[in-house]
Design a protein around this motif. Structure first.
Motif, short mmCIF file in Angstrom:
data_model
loop_
_atom_site.label_atom_id
_atom_site.label_comp_id
_atom_site.label_asym_id
_atom_site.label_seq_id
_atom_site.Cartn_x
_atom_site.Cartn_y
_atom_site.Cartn_z
N GLY A 1 0.78 -1.23 0.00
CA GLY A 1 0.00 0.00 0.00
C GLY A 1 0.80 1.27 0.00
N ASN A 2 2.13 1.18 0.24
CA ASN A 2 2.97 2.37 0.36
C ASN A 2 2.40 3.33 1.41
OD1 ASN A 2 3.99 5.23 -1.61
ND2 ASN A 2 5.28 3.96 -0.33
N SER A 3 1.82 2.72 2.47
CA SER A 3 1.19 3.53 3.49
C SER A 3 1.91 3.48 4.84
CB SER A 3 -0.27 3.08 3.70
OG SER A 3 -0.30 1.73 4.14
N ALA A 4 2.92 2.60 4.97
CA ALA A 4 3.62 2.51 6.26
C ALA A 4 5.06 2.03 6.07
CB ALA A 4 2.86 1.59 7.22
N ARG B 1 -0.18 -1.65 -4.82
CA ARG B 1 -1.57 -1.17 -4.81
C ARG B 1 -1.65 -0.04 -3.80
NH1 ARG B 1 -2.68 -6.64 -4.11
NH2 ARG B 1 -3.66 -6.22 -2.09
N PRO B 2 -1.34 1.18 -4.22
CA PRO B 2 -1.25 2.30 -3.27
C PRO B 2 -2.55 2.54 -2.50
CG PRO B 2 -0.34 2.90 -5.41
CD PRO B 2 -1.02 1.59 -5.60
N ALA B 3 -2.39 2.76 -1.20
CA ALA B 3 -3.52 3.05 -0.33
C ALA B 3 -3.96 4.51 -0.51
CB ALA B 3 -3.13 2.80 1.12
N ASP C 1 3.46 15.03 5.03
CA ASP C 1 3.04 15.35 3.66
C ASP C 1 3.23 14.17 2.70
OD1 ASP C 1 2.41 17.98 4.40
OD2 ASP C 1 4.50 18.61 4.14
N ALA C 2 3.60 13.00 3.24
CA ALA C 2 3.83 11.85 2.37
C ALA C 2 2.51 11.35 1.78
CB ALA C 2 4.51 10.73 3.15
N VAL C 3 2.57 10.93 0.52
CA VAL C 3 1.39 10.44 -0.19
C VAL C 3 1.74 9.10 -0.84
CG1 VAL C 3 -0.24 10.89 -2.07
CG2 VAL C 3 0.59 12.79 -0.66
N PRO C 4 0.92 8.06 -0.67
CA PRO C 4 1.17 6.79 -1.34
C PRO C 4 1.19 6.97 -2.86
CG PRO C 4 -0.41 6.48 0.42
CD PRO C 4 -0.22 7.97 0.27
N ARG C 5 2.09 6.23 -3.50
CA ARG C 5 2.22 6.33 -4.95
C ARG C 5 2.44 4.95 -5.55
NH1 ARG C 5 7.43 9.73 -6.27
NH2 ARG C 5 7.10 10.71 -4.25
N GLY C 6 2.15 4.85 -6.84
CA GLY C 6 2.40 3.61 -7.58
C GLY C 6 3.66 3.72 -8.40
N PHE C 7 4.02 2.62 -9.03
CA PHE C 7 5.24 2.60 -9.83
C PHE C 7 5.15 3.52 -11.05
CE2 PHE C 7 5.45 -1.98 -8.21
CZ PHE C 7 6.16 -1.59 -7.08
N ASP C 8 3.92 3.79 -11.51
CA ASP C 8 3.75 4.63 -12.69
C ASP C 8 4.15 6.07 -12.45
OD1 ASP C 8 1.58 4.83 -10.91
OD2 ASP C 8 0.24 5.54 -12.48
#
Length: 227
Positions: free
Chosen positions: A108-111, A134-136, A156-163
């Protein structure tokens, strides 16, 4: 005068005896910066899976390694080094420096991957990115909270995908079994840290995750340090 309990001396002697065998020493070296499946570990150190199992039993009996099922494919297991039990007896083996572009990935790139990238930057001063398969929708509030407690800012971090990545990384570190077991779209060197997902837990679970990742970041940074 320096004194040590009999049990402490015996424990250290057991570690030295175990690591006096070349294959077991290679196994420990291979686990310094990456958790590995038994098959990958057998291929890496050049032994059969049966012989590897024997050596892992020896190392597990003295508390140097643990084996746990994957949080993704339950048929898989990962072998992890208990680096704290080495107590400075071994330095991490040096790695070829792949470059400055380190990417930490989880689901999730959330933690976990967010914490790893932030701790890497704080530890080395070098930039790092993170992304998820699968970004949260957002970074977990408890990840932000425990990061803040050690001076790391994820507000200010934001989950992101590989794209969203503009350039290919030089090294990929998966901090999640599911991400490691997916088809990551990178043809670069990779490492794996089998870090349990703290999302269903509370503050203490996130703090334990941060401490686990912080220790791994430190070992990787020392392994990649210029000679």
């Amino acid at each position: 005068m320096i004194t040590e309990s009999k049990s402490g001396i015996e424990r250290r002697a057991a570690v030295h005896r175990a690591l006096g065998e070349p294959t077991r020493l290679r196994i420990v070296d291979a686990l310094h910066v990456s958790d590995r499946s038994p098959k990958d570990l057998a291929d890496l150190v050049g032994v059969s899976t049966n012989l590897l199992a024997f050596h892992l039993n020896v190392l597990e009996d003295i508390g140097l390694v643990t084996r746990s099922p994957s949080q993704g494919d339950q048929r898989r297991r990962y072998v992890m080094l208990r680096a704290d039990r080495l107590a400075g007896t071994l330095a991490p083996p040096p790695l070829d420096h792949p470059g400055d572009g380190v990417l930490f990935v989880c689901t999730g790139n959330s933690a976990r991957s967010q914490l790893a990238a932030a701790l890497w930057h704080a530890r080395t001063g070098r930039p790092a990115l993170s992304a998820g398969t699968r970004p949260a929708p957002r970074v977990h509030p408890l990840a932000v909270e425990v990061a803040r407690s050690c001076g790391v800012d994820l507000e200010d971090a934001v989950p992101r995908g590989f794209d969203t990545l503009i350039e290919s990384p030089d090294l990929v570190v998966s901090v999640c079994d599911r991400a490691h077991e997916s088809a990551l779209p990178f043809e670069v060197p990779s490492l794996h840290w089998s870090v349990p997902d703290p999302a269903a837990g509370g503050h203490d679970d996130f703090l334990q995750t941060l401490e686990d990742i912080d220790g791994r970041v430190d070992r990787l940074a020392r392994a990649l340090a210029p000679a």
